[in-house]
Design a protein around this motif. Structure first.
Motif, PDB file in Angstrom:
ATOM      1  N   LYS A  98       0.836  -1.192   0.000  1.00  0.00           N
ATOM      2  CA  LYS A  98       0.000   0.000   0.000  1.00  0.00           C
ATOM      3  C   LYS A  98       0.875   1.247   0.000  1.00  0.00           C
ATOM      4  N   ARG A 101      -0.346   3.559   4.889  1.00  0.00           N
ATOM      5  CA  ARG A 101      -0.993   2.801   5.952  1.00  0.00           C
ATOM      6  C   ARG A 101      -0.734   3.512   7.260  1.00  0.00           C
ATOM      7  N   ASN A 301      -5.295   5.859   1.569  1.00  0.00           N
ATOM      8  CA  ASN A 301      -4.884   4.960   0.488  1.00  0.00           C
ATOM      9  C   ASN A 301      -5.859   4.953  -0.678  1.00  0.00           C
ATOM     10  N   GLU A 304      -4.325   5.029  -4.284  1.00  0.00           N
ATOM     11  CA  GLU A 304      -3.288   4.081  -4.676  1.00  0.00           C
ATOM     12  C   GLU A 304      -3.470   3.661  -6.126  1.00  0.00           C
TER      13      GLU A 304
END
Length: 373
Positions: A98, A101, A301, A304
């Motif tokens: 990721k 986080r 996230n 992403e």
């Protein structure tokens, strides 16, 4: 200071079992003969692909022996030894692909090396770790929706909030009488040193007034917190700084400033940059679109492998909200940002012509050259 200097001279750039030391050591209990530090724990041809990964190490100052404390691959840092010398508090998470986080808070038994996570489902990034004088828990700060306050995690686990308030509050040290010292700032107050009675957290006493002479007699722009709805049902936080003497019947030029990172955030602290624009008669809009920190792992996230994407939607939703009030001269709207904010500024002017000018500062506009350099 002596310890910091010793680390800078003695271990900066030195190889720890083939890994270069990259951060300062942890605070040590009295009489300790060890340094604790964070180091890149990966070697070989793929080391550059694991640039975020790090381990904790202990170095015996007298003999130079090195002990690796963490064994699970991941991002581990901020080691702080308990006053009784038995436990190390630190933060991080196991290895992940990721892009963002939120970190967890861990405690490690020095004798056995056994480690456990004590922050539960807190889902914010702990910082400024300071042990309680009785070694029964750790105080720390965390960014949450643009504010920073003090929290506490006991050795048995679980997090409770200690202070509240619309401010940024750091944590430097705690006395045996549970009196903490730190730095606080808010919309109209630059950073100053304060004390916090952790037994009565509402008792925050300001000790310094560093910029009182500079701000005396000056009228600052009012700051309004706003929340807007964006694509996918997202709720996005932002702030609008109004010019001093703001007249809701008038229309003003608007500057939207975009933060970098992209995994970073704006906050409620004093910002002379924003106040300067307000003093010049501009509305100054700043937001925390998806990808920002302080709202949990999923929010941070959300971009992403899709950057820019929904963060652009969030920015435009904030602009639409302010424009909808009828206070903006739509022929004089401007956008700017640096680094990740430069990327989004480039993206904005590539997708809409509603802004009259842009300040695209220090952007990453070519990902290949970015990696290569």
């Amino acid at each position: 200071l002596g310890l910091e200097d010793r680390h800078a001279v003695g271990t900066e750039g030195r190889q720890v079992d083939g890994a270069a030391a990259v951060c300062r050591p942890a605070a040590l209990p009295a009489g300790s003969d060890r340094l604790y530090l964070v180091a890149d724990g990966y070697r070989g041809e793929d080391a550059d692909l694991n640039y975020r990964d790090a381990h904790l190490f202990a170095i015996n100052v007298a003999g130079g022996e090195v002990r690796q404390l963490t064994t699970i691959p991941g991002t581990w840092h901020q080691p702080v030894f308990s006053p009784d010398g038995k436990t190390i508090a630190y933060t991080g998470y196991q290895k992940t692909r990721k892009s963002y986080r939120a970190e967890d808070l861990y405690l490690m038994d020095w004798a056995t090396g056994a480690s456990r996570m004590v922050s539960g489902d807190f889902d914010r990034d702990p910082g400024n770790l300071v042990w309680a004088p009785d070694s029964k828990g750790v105080y720390f700060t965390a960014d949450n929706a643009g504010t920073v306050n003090i929290h506490y995690a006991g050795t048995s686990g679980g997090v409770r909030t200690v202070t509240t308030g619309t401010h940024l509050l750091s944590l430097g040290a705690i006395s045996r009488s549970q009196m903490a010292v730190g730095v606080r700032t808010s919309y109209h107050k630059p950073p100053d040193i304060v004390t916090v009675n952790l037994r009565k957290p509402s008792e925050i006493v300001q000790l310094t007034s560093v910029n009182e002479d500079l701000l005396a007699g000056r009228q600052l722009g009012e700051v309004e917190e706003i929340w807007v709805s964006s694509s996918g049902g997202a709720r996005v936080q932002g702030w609008l700084v109004r010019p001093p003497g703001f007249d809701p019947a008038r229309q003003y030029p608007l500057v939207m400033e975009i933060h970098g990172g992209p995994h970073g955030s704006y906050n409620v602290g004093f910002n002379n940059f924003f106040q300067w624009f307000a003093a010049k008669g501009y509305l100054l809009l700043y937001t925390n679109p998806r990808g920002s920190t302080g709202y949990g792992t999923d929010f941070g996230n959300a971009i992403e492998r899709a950057y820019p994407s929904v963060d652009y939607d969030d920015l435009m939703a904030a602009v639409d909200t302010v424009v909808g009030r009828g206070i903006v001269d739509q022929k004089r709207m401007y956008v700017g940002g640096c680094s990740g904010g430069g990327v989004l500024s480039s993206w904005v002017i590539g997708h809409t012509d509603r802004f009259a000018a842009a300040a695209v500062r220090c952007p990453v506009s070519n990902w290949l050259s970015f990696v290569g350099h």
